[in-house]
Structure formats: C-alpha cells, structure tokens
Design a protein around this motif. Sequence first.
Motif, mmCIF file in Angstrom:
data_model
loop_
_atom_site.group_PDB
_atom_site.id
_atom_site.type_symbol
_atom_site.label_atom_id
_atom_site.label_comp_id
_atom_site.label_asym_id
_atom_site.label_seq_id
_atom_site.Cartn_x
_atom_site.Cartn_y
_atom_site.Cartn_z
ATOM 1 N N HIS A 23 0.807 -1.217 0.000
ATOM 2 C CA HIS A 23 0.000 0.000 0.000
ATOM 3 C C HIS A 23 0.845 1.275 0.000
ATOM 4 O O HIS A 23 0.313 2.371 -0.063
ATOM 5 C CB HIS A 23 -0.965 0.001 1.186
ATOM 6 C CG HIS A 23 -0.290 0.035 2.525
ATOM 7 N ND1 HIS A 23 0.423 -1.027 3.040
ATOM 8 C CD2 HIS A 23 -0.208 1.011 3.445
ATOM 9 C CE1 HIS A 23 0.905 -0.712 4.221
ATOM 10 N NE2 HIS A 23 0.538 0.531 4.495
ATOM 11 N N ASP A 46 -1.984 4.616 -0.023
ATOM 12 C CA ASP A 46 -3.357 4.111 -0.051
ATOM 13 C C ASP A 46 -4.410 5.123 0.414
ATOM 14 O O ASP A 46 -5.605 4.887 0.260
ATOM 15 C CB ASP A 46 -3.479 2.810 0.750
ATOM 16 C CG ASP A 46 -3.042 2.955 2.189
ATOM 17 O OD1 ASP A 46 -2.179 3.811 2.480
ATOM 18 O OD2 ASP A 46 -3.545 2.202 3.041
ATOM 19 N N LYS A 47 -3.978 6.231 0.989
ATOM 20 C CA LYS A 47 -4.884 7.315 1.401
ATOM 21 C C LYS A 47 -4.191 8.622 1.026
ATOM 22 O O LYS A 47 -2.971 8.661 0.894
ATOM 23 C CB LYS A 47 -5.107 7.306 2.913
ATOM 24 C CG LYS A 47 -5.665 6.026 3.475
ATOM 25 C CD LYS A 47 -5.684 6.108 5.003
ATOM 26 C CE LYS A 47 -5.919 4.751 5.610
ATOM 27 N NZ LYS A 47 -5.716 4.745 7.051
ATOM 28 N N ASN A 48 -4.948 9.694 0.894
ATOM 29 C CA ASN A 48 -4.315 10.983 0.629
ATOM 30 C C ASN A 48 -3.247 11.256 1.676
ATOM 31 O O ASN A 48 -3.419 10.916 2.854
ATOM 32 C CB ASN A 48 -5.341 12.113 0.654
ATOM 33 C CG ASN A 48 -6.287 12.079 -0.526
ATOM 34 O OD1 ASN A 48 -6.070 11.358 -1.509
ATOM 35 N ND2 ASN A 48 -7.342 12.852 -0.453
ATOM 36 N N GLU A 73 -2.374 12.529 -3.767
ATOM 37 C CA GLU A 73 -3.650 11.830 -3.606
ATOM 38 C C GLU A 73 -3.419 10.335 -3.509
ATOM 39 O O GLU A 73 -2.384 9.820 -3.950
ATOM 40 C CB GLU A 73 -4.564 12.144 -4.778
ATOM 41 C CG GLU A 73 -5.022 13.588 -4.792
ATOM 42 C CD GLU A 73 -6.013 13.888 -5.905
ATOM 43 O OE1 GLU A 73 -6.253 13.021 -6.777
ATOM 44 O OE2 GLU A 73 -6.552 15.006 -5.900
ATOM 45 N N ALA A 74 -4.399 9.624 -2.959
ATOM 46 C CA ALA A 74 -4.329 8.168 -2.856
ATOM 47 C C ALA A 74 -4.123 7.572 -4.245
ATOM 48 O O ALA A 74 -4.672 8.063 -5.234
ATOM 49 C CB ALA A 74 -5.612 7.631 -2.231
ATOM 50 N N TYR A 100 0.236 10.417 6.188
ATOM 51 C CA TYR A 100 -1.176 10.525 5.812
ATOM 52 C C TYR A 100 -1.716 11.907 6.143
ATOM 53 O O TYR A 100 -1.299 12.526 7.114
ATOM 54 C CB TYR A 100 -2.020 9.477 6.546
ATOM 55 C CG TYR A 100 -1.792 8.067 6.084
ATOM 56 C CD1 TYR A 100 -1.983 7.719 4.748
ATOM 57 C CD2 TYR A 100 -1.402 7.080 6.976
ATOM 58 C CE1 TYR A 100 -1.773 6.417 4.321
ATOM 59 C CE2 TYR A 100 -1.203 5.770 6.555
ATOM 60 C CZ TYR A 100 -1.387 5.448 5.226
ATOM 61 O OH TYR A 100 -1.188 4.158 4.794
ATOM 62 N N THR A 102 -4.244 13.093 7.828
ATOM 63 C CA THR A 102 -5.245 12.579 8.779
ATOM 64 C C THR A 102 -6.347 13.573 9.096
ATOM 65 O O THR A 102 -7.433 13.166 9.506
ATOM 66 C CB THR A 102 -4.584 12.135 10.099
ATOM 67 O OG1 THR A 102 -3.940 13.256 10.710
ATOM 68 C CG2 THR A 102 -3.578 11.015 9.852
ATOM 69 N N GLY A 104 -7.451 15.743 6.778
ATOM 70 C CA GLY A 104 -8.162 15.961 5.519
ATOM 71 C C GLY A 104 -8.141 17.373 4.972
ATOM 72 O O GLY A 104 -8.937 17.705 4.096
#
Length: 140
Positions: A23, A46-48, A73-74, A100, A102, A104
């Motif tokens: 990931h 795997d996540k932004n 971006e992811a 990450y 986290t 947002g």
Amino acid sequence: MRKLAILALAASALGATPALADHLNLDVNAVKTDGATITFPSALIDKNGFVVIHEVVNGNVVVPASIGNTFIEAGTTENVVVTADYPLKDGEDFIAMLHYDTDGDGKYSFGEGMTDVDTPALNAEEKPYVKPFKAGMSAM
C-alpha cells in the motif's frame, strides 16, 4: 513522550532496510535534485497524504521537523516534486517519508507540538515508511 516514540521509530527505520508494503512505495532509485527541487519518479499511498523530506544530521534523522513536503492523492502519482526550504548539496543524506493527511485539509501539519495529525504512514512492520536518498545521486 510521543515525540520520543516517533524519534525511536524513525531512527529504527533508518537503521534497517525499509520494508516493502503493497500500500506504500516511493521510488528513490532515480530521484533528481536541482537546487531546492526534489523529483521522485513515483509514489504510491493508499490514502491521501504527503511526501515529506527530513534532514539527516550526524547519521540521525531530524524529526519531527521537516524541510519540505508535497501533497499526493491516494494511488500512484508520477513525477512527485517536493520543494525544500533550501538548496540541497550534492552528496548530503536525506530521508523521504510518507505521511497521511489525517485531518483531511491538504496541508501538512505534523511537527513540533503537532505529532498527532498527518502522522507517518506505516509499513508492513508497523514502522514509518521511509526511503533514504542522497542529493544529486541515485538511491543509497
């Protein structure tokens, strides 16, 4: 205490070969540096999140402080450009780390007094995903 745990994780990750994770990935094999600009061929997350650059001073990773970051971006991003706070000197050691987003907000907030947001992405061994590189050279 949290800062000490993060320092320990980063230090232990530096001492060992970073584990591959399905990931997370950051290609440093053909990283290019030009002044304060660092270009990675690709990044997978795997996540932004962020690609973050940390200095290495006397063999130790300087955390939580960083000298540059960029939002990704992811998924897989090609030609990831990070602008450092200052021009990098050829042959100097640095660490690229994935974090990450986290909270947002698309802004990197991890740092002194703020180590509970935009935290490091963890590899398969539950350690921060890091990749060492030398400015002006291929991967270490």
